[in-house]
Write an enzyme that holds these catalytic residues in place. Sequence first.
Site, PDB file in Angstrom:
ATOM      1  CB  SER A 104      -0.946  -0.002   1.203  1.00 24.67           C
ATOM      2  OG  SER A 104      -0.220  -0.250   2.388  1.00 24.67           O
ATOM      3  CG  ASP A 326      -2.224   4.596   8.620  1.00 26.32           C
ATOM      4  OD1 ASP A 326      -1.016   4.329   8.784  1.00 26.32           O
ATOM      5  OD2 ASP A 326      -2.792   4.519   7.506  1.00 26.32           O
ATOM      6  CG  HIS A 329      -0.788   3.676   4.779  1.00 27.20           C
ATOM      7  ND1 HIS A 329      -1.458   2.876   5.658  1.00 27.20           N
ATOM      8  CD2 HIS A 329      -0.342   2.866   3.795  1.00 27.20           C
ATOM      9  CE1 HIS A 329      -1.434   1.627   5.226  1.00 27.20           C
ATOM     10  NE2 HIS A 329      -0.761   1.585   4.107  1.00 27.20           N
TER      11      HIS A 329
END
Length: 348
Positions: A104, A326, A329
Amino acid sequence: MGGGIERGCWCVVIFCALVSGATMYDDECDLYQGSWVYDESYPMYDSSKCPPIRKEYDCVKYGRPDLNYLKFRWQPTNCNLPSFNAEEFLRKMTGKKIMFIGDSVSVNQWQSMVCLLHGSLPPQSIITEDTINSTTTVTFEDYGVSISVFLSHYLVDIVEEDIGRVLKLDSITNGDVWKDNDVLIFNTWLWWYRRGEKQPWDYIQIGTKITKDMDRMVAFEGALKTWANWVDSDIDTEKTTLFFQGVSPSHYNGSDWNKTGVTNCAKETVPMDGSTYPGGVPMAEMVVEQVLSGIMKPVSLLNITRLSQLRKDAHPSSFNAYKGMDCTHWCLAGLPDTWNLLLYAALV
Ligand SMILES: *[C@@H]1O[C@H](CO)[C@@H](O)[C@H](O)[C@H]1NC(C)=O
Ligand SMILES: *[C@@H]1O[C@H](CO)[C@@H](O)[C@H](O)[C@H]1NC(C)=O
Ligand SMILES: *[C@@H]1O[C@H](CO)[C@@H](O)[C@H](O)[C@H]1NC(C)=O
Ligand SMILES: *[C@@H]1O[C@H](CO)[C@@H](O)[C@H](O)[C@H]1NC(C)=O
């Protein structure tokens, strides 16, 4: 003795030629050495106007209140990064296919690239998107340039067999799809330490040996070596330009940035000052650099680890559709735009 020194020198020369290709176009300047400076002209695009950004990365849409993190530009110590010119890039790449391959984090960089291009083209530009198997492709039809992302967590294969899902450290069968491109940007790291429900395989295989588990860093290195051998045997570097992206750091251990006891990036609103990061170089990054140095063909390292470590403020934290924390990311607009500026500098 003399021979040893000579060999040492050659190693340095070859290492630089092979690994730091991305920095080679200007001998005087290491684009990866620098610091973050405030720049009122940033960000480089309005994220609400680019094609839909994955729910993980669209921090402004999901309510991030502090917007200062959008305003930082990477400033190399001895020179300037060229600024991004979408039309020049597309003209230079006319008819070419660019593919990001990895987890990702690759999707993060691919979306940034699409936004950067999209945001500065005239509104009548024809831009199409389609998904076939593991590949999503955005095509800038006026230039015949396609920018794809191929989702592959480990680069090597996972195969369903009678015993279960087997992670095959020796095998890369998707390579035939990848090598049909003109520019390839690889990355893998995020998934190597995942266990339990987040581990998408049941066994690891090396050669004929099948095991329930093993030292994950050794497994990672094994897969990278398989990838390196594939590059040496299968890639025509006259046609295809290769990049490997350095390890993208996460921010869950405050000791790494001098805040002992902090366990995530929730309260981080500014980058680190200067160029040094107390956490040092991640072990995985050393493994990447070491494997790259053993490849015969030219591969450029997009050496984004340090400059990204300094950006403890640039993660979504809880401002994503899932509300989970998170610190892995990166928000878009944001840090991956700088990774693409570095890619741009190497390609244009
Ligand atoms: C998609 O995957 C299937 C199954 O692996 C394969 O048969 C097919 O050729 C692939 N399609 C394309 C366009 O590559
Ligand atoms: C954070 O990093 C420090 C220094 O490397 C280490 O001693 C500590 O165990 C780490 N904390 C966690 C929770 O992993
Ligand atoms: C981190 O803390 C150490 C010890 O207090 C100090 O020497 C160092 O300059 C700090 N580093 C940064 C980047 O703030
Ligand atoms: C990558 O960048 C780091 C930090 O700037 C540097 O120490 C390292 O030597 C670089 N690696 C390569 C292969 O250029």
